[in-house]
Design a protein around this motif. Sequence first.
Motif, short mmCIF file in Angstrom:
data_model
loop_
_atom_site.label_atom_id
_atom_site.label_comp_id
_atom_site.label_asym_id
_atom_site.label_seq_id
_atom_site.Cartn_x
_atom_site.Cartn_y
_atom_site.Cartn_z
N ALA A 18 0.85 -1.19 0.00
CA ALA A 18 0.00 0.00 0.00
C ALA A 18 0.88 1.24 0.00
CB ALA A 18 -0.92 0.02 1.22
N GLU A 19 0.45 2.24 -0.77
CA GLU A 19 1.10 3.54 -0.75
C GLU A 19 0.09 4.53 -0.17
OE1 GLU A 19 3.77 6.42 -3.60
OE2 GLU A 19 2.39 5.01 -4.54
N LEU A 20 0.43 5.07 0.96
CA LEU A 20 -0.46 6.00 1.66
C LEU A 20 0.05 7.42 1.42
CD1 LEU A 20 -0.04 3.29 3.62
CD2 LEU A 20 -1.78 4.50 4.89
N TYR A 21 -0.84 8.28 0.96
CA TYR A 21 -0.52 9.70 0.81
C TYR A 21 -1.17 10.42 1.97
CZ TYR A 21 1.06 8.70 -3.90
OH TYR A 21 1.74 8.20 -4.97
N TYR A 22 -0.38 11.25 2.65
CA TYR A 22 -0.89 11.96 3.81
C TYR A 22 -0.41 13.40 3.80
CZ TYR A 22 3.75 11.15 5.79
OH TYR A 22 5.11 11.12 6.01
N ARG A 23 -1.13 14.23 4.50
CA ARG A 23 -0.78 15.65 4.61
C ARG A 23 0.16 15.83 5.81
NH1 ARG A 23 -3.62 18.42 1.01
NH2 ARG A 23 -5.63 17.59 0.33
N MET A 24 1.15 16.68 5.62
CA MET A 24 2.07 16.99 6.71
C MET A 24 1.30 17.74 7.80
SD MET A 24 4.94 15.73 5.74
CE MET A 24 6.18 16.52 6.74
N PRO A 25 1.53 17.41 9.07
CA PRO A 25 0.77 18.06 10.15
C PRO A 25 0.93 19.57 10.19
CG PRO A 25 1.94 16.14 10.97
CD PRO A 25 2.40 16.36 9.57
N ASN A 29 -0.77 21.75 2.95
CA ASN A 29 -0.76 21.72 1.49
C ASN A 29 0.31 20.79 0.93
OD1 ASN A 29 -2.88 23.52 1.36
ND2 ASN A 29 -1.54 25.30 1.36
N VAL A 30 1.13 20.21 1.79
CA VAL A 30 2.22 19.33 1.35
C VAL A 30 1.79 17.88 1.55
CG1 VAL A 30 4.62 18.66 1.74
CG2 VAL A 30 3.94 21.06 1.95
N LEU A 31 1.87 17.09 0.46
CA LEU A 31 1.59 15.66 0.54
C LEU A 31 2.89 14.89 0.64
CD1 LEU A 31 -1.22 15.01 -2.10
CD2 LEU A 31 -1.42 14.96 0.38
N ASN A 32 2.89 13.86 1.45
CA ASN A 32 4.02 12.96 1.58
C ASN A 32 3.49 11.54 1.38
OD1 ASN A 32 6.63 12.23 1.96
ND2 ASN A 32 6.76 12.93 4.09
N SER A 33 4.38 10.59 1.13
CA SER A 33 3.92 9.21 0.92
C SER A 33 4.64 8.26 1.87
CB SER A 33 4.13 8.77 -0.53
OG SER A 33 5.50 8.69 -0.82
N GLU A 60 -0.54 11.95 13.39
CA GLU A 60 -1.07 13.31 13.22
C GLU A 60 -1.34 13.68 11.77
OE1 GLU A 60 1.06 16.38 15.22
OE2 GLU A 60 1.34 15.16 17.00
N GLY A 61 -0.59 13.15 10.82
CA GLY A 61 -0.79 13.50 9.42
C GLY A 61 -2.04 12.84 8.85
N PRO A 62 -3.08 13.63 8.52
CA PRO A 62 -4.31 13.02 7.99
C PRO A 62 -4.09 12.40 6.61
CG PRO A 62 -4.45 15.42 7.95
CD PRO A 62 -3.16 15.07 8.63
N LEU A 63 -4.74 11.26 6.39
CA LEU A 63 -4.61 10.57 5.10
C LEU A 63 -5.32 11.34 4.00
CD1 LEU A 63 -5.16 6.84 6.11
CD2 LEU A 63 -3.06 7.90 5.33
N HIS A 64 -4.68 11.39 2.86
CA HIS A 64 -5.27 11.98 1.67
C HIS A 64 -5.87 10.88 0.80
CE1 HIS A 64 -5.08 13.30 -2.58
NE2 HIS A 64 -5.55 14.44 -2.09
N SER A 65 -5.07 9.83 0.54
CA SER A 65 -5.54 8.71 -0.27
C SER A 65 -4.64 7.50 -0.03
CB SER A 65 -5.53 9.07 -1.76
OG SER A 65 -4.22 9.42 -2.16
N VAL A 66 -5.16 6.33 -0.42
CA VAL A 66 -4.43 5.07 -0.28
C VAL A 66 -4.57 4.29 -1.58
CG1 VAL A 66 -4.26 2.89 0.98
CG2 VAL A 66 -4.88 4.97 2.20
#
Length: 89
Positions: A18-25, A29-33, A60-66
């Motif tokens: 799985a590749e999880l994309y999440y927002r930096m706490p 506006n920055v996505l990390n994986s 703490e970093g909310p998920l954007h997509s998986v």
Amino acid sequence: MEHRDTELMLKGYGLTTAELYYRMPDFRNVLNSFIWQEYDLAPDYPKLFNFIEFWQEKIEGPLHSVRFTHRKLIGPGEWRNVVGEFRLH
């Protein structure tokens, strides 16, 4: 490969990546994986969904997509017992 991994594959487990994309706490506006891999059972994927629940509750970093993929490495038709032996010289 560990002995445990082989036992899981013979029981029907496959490798789930799985590749999880999440927002930096601090910077929303920055996505990390993040890449996660584990042996899991399709089609329910209990380990993957447990990990996603853990992420939502503890990280703490909310998920954007998986995005995820699942591959069975050993199937019942691919495993066979060989009882013969050929010797040369």
